[in-house]
Write an enzyme that holds these catalytic residues in place. Structure first.
Site, PDB file in Angstrom:
ATOM      1  N   TYR A  36       7.531   2.646   9.417  1.00 55.66           N
ATOM      2  CA  TYR A  36       7.009   2.506   8.054  1.00 55.66           C
ATOM      3  C   TYR A  36       7.950   3.171   7.056  1.00 55.66           C
ATOM      4  O   TYR A  36       8.274   2.595   6.006  1.00 55.66           O
ATOM      5  CB  TYR A  36       5.618   3.138   7.970  1.00 55.66           C
ATOM      6  CG  TYR A  36       5.038   3.184   6.581  1.00 55.66           C
ATOM      7  CD1 TYR A  36       4.452   2.053   6.009  1.00 55.66           C
ATOM      8  CD2 TYR A  36       5.058   4.363   5.830  1.00 55.66           C
ATOM      9  CE1 TYR A  36       3.908   2.091   4.729  1.00 55.66           C
ATOM     10  CE2 TYR A  36       4.518   4.413   4.559  1.00 55.66           C
ATOM     11  CZ  TYR A  36       3.938   3.278   4.016  1.00 55.66           C
ATOM     12  OH  TYR A  36       3.414   3.320   2.748  1.00 55.66           O
ATOM     13  N   GLY A  84      -1.623  -7.714  -2.140  1.00 57.21           N
ATOM     14  CA  GLY A  84      -2.372  -6.736  -1.341  1.00 57.21           C
ATOM     15  C   GLY A  84      -3.636  -6.300  -2.057  1.00 57.21           C
ATOM     16  O   GLY A  84      -4.029  -5.131  -1.996  1.00 57.21           O
ATOM     17  N   ALA A  85      -4.302  -7.264  -2.710  1.00 55.95           N
ATOM     18  CA  ALA A  85      -5.413  -6.927  -3.610  1.00 55.95           C
ATOM     19  C   ALA A  85      -6.781  -6.952  -2.944  1.00 55.95           C
ATOM     20  O   ALA A  85      -7.789  -6.743  -3.620  1.00 55.95           O
ATOM     21  CB  ALA A  85      -5.419  -7.894  -4.795  1.00 55.95           C
ATOM     22  N   GLY A 105      -8.038  -1.203  -0.922  1.00 52.15           N
ATOM     23  CA  GLY A 105      -7.227  -0.054  -1.299  1.00 52.15           C
ATOM     24  C   GLY A 105      -6.667  -0.085  -2.698  1.00 52.15           C
ATOM     25  O   GLY A 105      -7.362  -0.411  -3.666  1.00 52.15           O
ATOM     26  N   ILE A 106      -5.395   0.261  -2.828  1.00 55.29           N
ATOM     27  CA  ILE A 106      -4.730   0.382  -4.129  1.00 55.29           C
ATOM     28  C   ILE A 106      -4.765  -0.930  -4.895  1.00 55.29           C
ATOM     29  O   ILE A 106      -5.051  -0.962  -6.092  1.00 55.29           O
ATOM     30  CB  ILE A 106      -3.275   0.850  -3.931  1.00 55.29           C
ATOM     31  CG1 ILE A 106      -3.235   2.279  -3.405  1.00 55.29           C
ATOM     32  CG2 ILE A 106      -2.490   0.733  -5.246  1.00 55.29           C
ATOM     33  CD1 ILE A 106      -1.868   2.721  -2.924  1.00 55.29           C
ATOM     34  N   GLY A 107      -4.474  -2.044  -4.210  1.00 57.55           N
ATOM     35  CA  GLY A 107      -4.457  -3.339  -4.880  1.00 57.55           C
ATOM     36  C   GLY A 107      -5.811  -3.723  -5.431  1.00 57.55           C
ATOM     37  O   GLY A 107      -5.921  -4.249  -6.551  1.00 57.55           O
TER      38      GLY A 107
END
Length: 349
Positions: free
Chosen positions: A172, A29-30, A33-35
């Site tokens: 979720y 998930g890079a 966002g966070i990734g």
């Protein structure tokens, strides 16, 4: 016993992890966002990074960006909801660098809508991305660390909604409950057999990423975090700290810890609190994007660290800083507990 006291048991099965600059780190998930922030921060600190996501063009640009700065990186286009794609990520890391030292299961997406309205097809897809990807990644990482016999870190990104259910994002929350249960369970099994694996569960609060724009929306109004939101760099900081130091849990923001504590000790009060406050704080006043415009089944837009959330955007997380020092964390949790208790007592009067 509160997890704050976990440091008292350090040494029973303590593992020594490499410094970030000596590591090969896989981040799923890079592309946003966070990734994305985690990959950039890890590279800046000298790690070799393997980034994976569905958005190939975003990954290509990210790797070019990192290489231009003198960092070492490679990418893998992958749908982590597909087992074979997860194998491909591991194979790429091993072929390029001979190993990986930390595996971060970060990829995730959400659905905003009442539980009875969300299609079973969409829930199954959500489970593939949010939960099965963690199962696949965990098994690949554990197998690799066991075969090498050198301690490595498995870091799974959960959610405050994996500690306590919510409204509107019920599907979720269910996937994140599954992630939390899986992570806690395999941690005990691996510790029992003295496997060379540090297993960390990350508990982010509300984070200012494109998460809401990528989500599938069944709502009339646009999904968004309202109220207090934390920067993705706070989560990345917790992830990279856990890559170097064996940690059971890392909560991002006192918000996440308060939510967990209230749900544990005052469940009925928390139900009512969520029913009142969580409906209006999960969307903006603008119309929602069309239901077909989402990243549930295909790649979302990439290379954006932040989203279009509204509210109090924090510059960092004091709780993450305190979590690196057990005594400070104990003092902070004690304070949070006192606040939570006084809040409940005040509501009962």
């Amino acid at each position: 016993m509160d997890r704050t006291f976990d440091h008292l048991f350090q040494g029973m099965n303590e593992l020594t992890l490499k410094n970030i600059e000596d590591q090969v780190i896989v981040v799923t998930g890079a592309s946003s966002g966070i990734g994305l922030v985690t990959a950039r921060m890890a590279a800046e600190r000298g790690a070799k990074v393997v980034v994976a996501a569905r958005n190939e063009e975003a990954l290509r640009q990210l790797v070019e960006e990192l290489k231009e700065k003198g960092h070492t990186a490679t990418f893998v286009k992958a749908d982590v909801g597909e087992e074979e794609d997860v194998y491909k990520i591991a194979a790429t890391a091993i072929n390029e660098f001979g190993r990986f030292d930390t595996w971060v299961n970060n990829a995730g997406v959400s659905i905003f809508g009442h539980a009875m309205d969300v299609s079973n097809e969409d829930i199954n897809r959500l489970l593939a991305t949010n939960f099965w990807s963690v199962v696949y990644g965990s098994k690949v990482a554990v197998k690799h660390f066991k075969e090498r016999g050198i301690p490595g870190a498995l870091i799974n990104v959960g959610s405050l909604f994996g500690d306590r259910g919510t409204v509107i994002q019920s599907a979720y929350a269910a996937t994140k409950f599954a992630v939390h249960g899986w992570t806690d369970s395999i941690r005990m099994e691996l510790e029992k057999e003295k496997a060379p694996v540090s297993v960390t569960l990350i508990h982010p609060g509300r984070i200012d990423t494109p998460y809401n724009e990528h989500a599938k929306s069944y709502l009339d109004k646009q999904p968004a975090h309202r109220g207090m939101v934390y920067p993705p760099k706070a989560v990345a900081e917790a992830i990279l700290y856990s890559a170097e130091h064996p940690k059971r849990d890392m909560h991002i923001g006192s918000q996440a810890k308060i939510f967990e504590m209230l749900g544990t000790y005052f469940p009925r009060f928390t139900d009512k609190l969520i029913e009142v406050f969580l409906y209006p704080t999960q969307h903006k006043s603008t119309p929602s994007t069309p239901r077909e415009e989402n990243a549930l089944y295909r790649a979302g837009y990439g290379l954006h660290e932040r989203g279009t959330n509204v509210g109090w955007k924090r510059s960092g997380s004091i709780y993450v800083k305190a979590s690196q020092y057990p005594i400070l964390k104990f003092a902070l949790v004690a304070g949070i507990g006192a606040i939570a208790l006084s809040t409940v007592k005040g509501k009962k009067k």
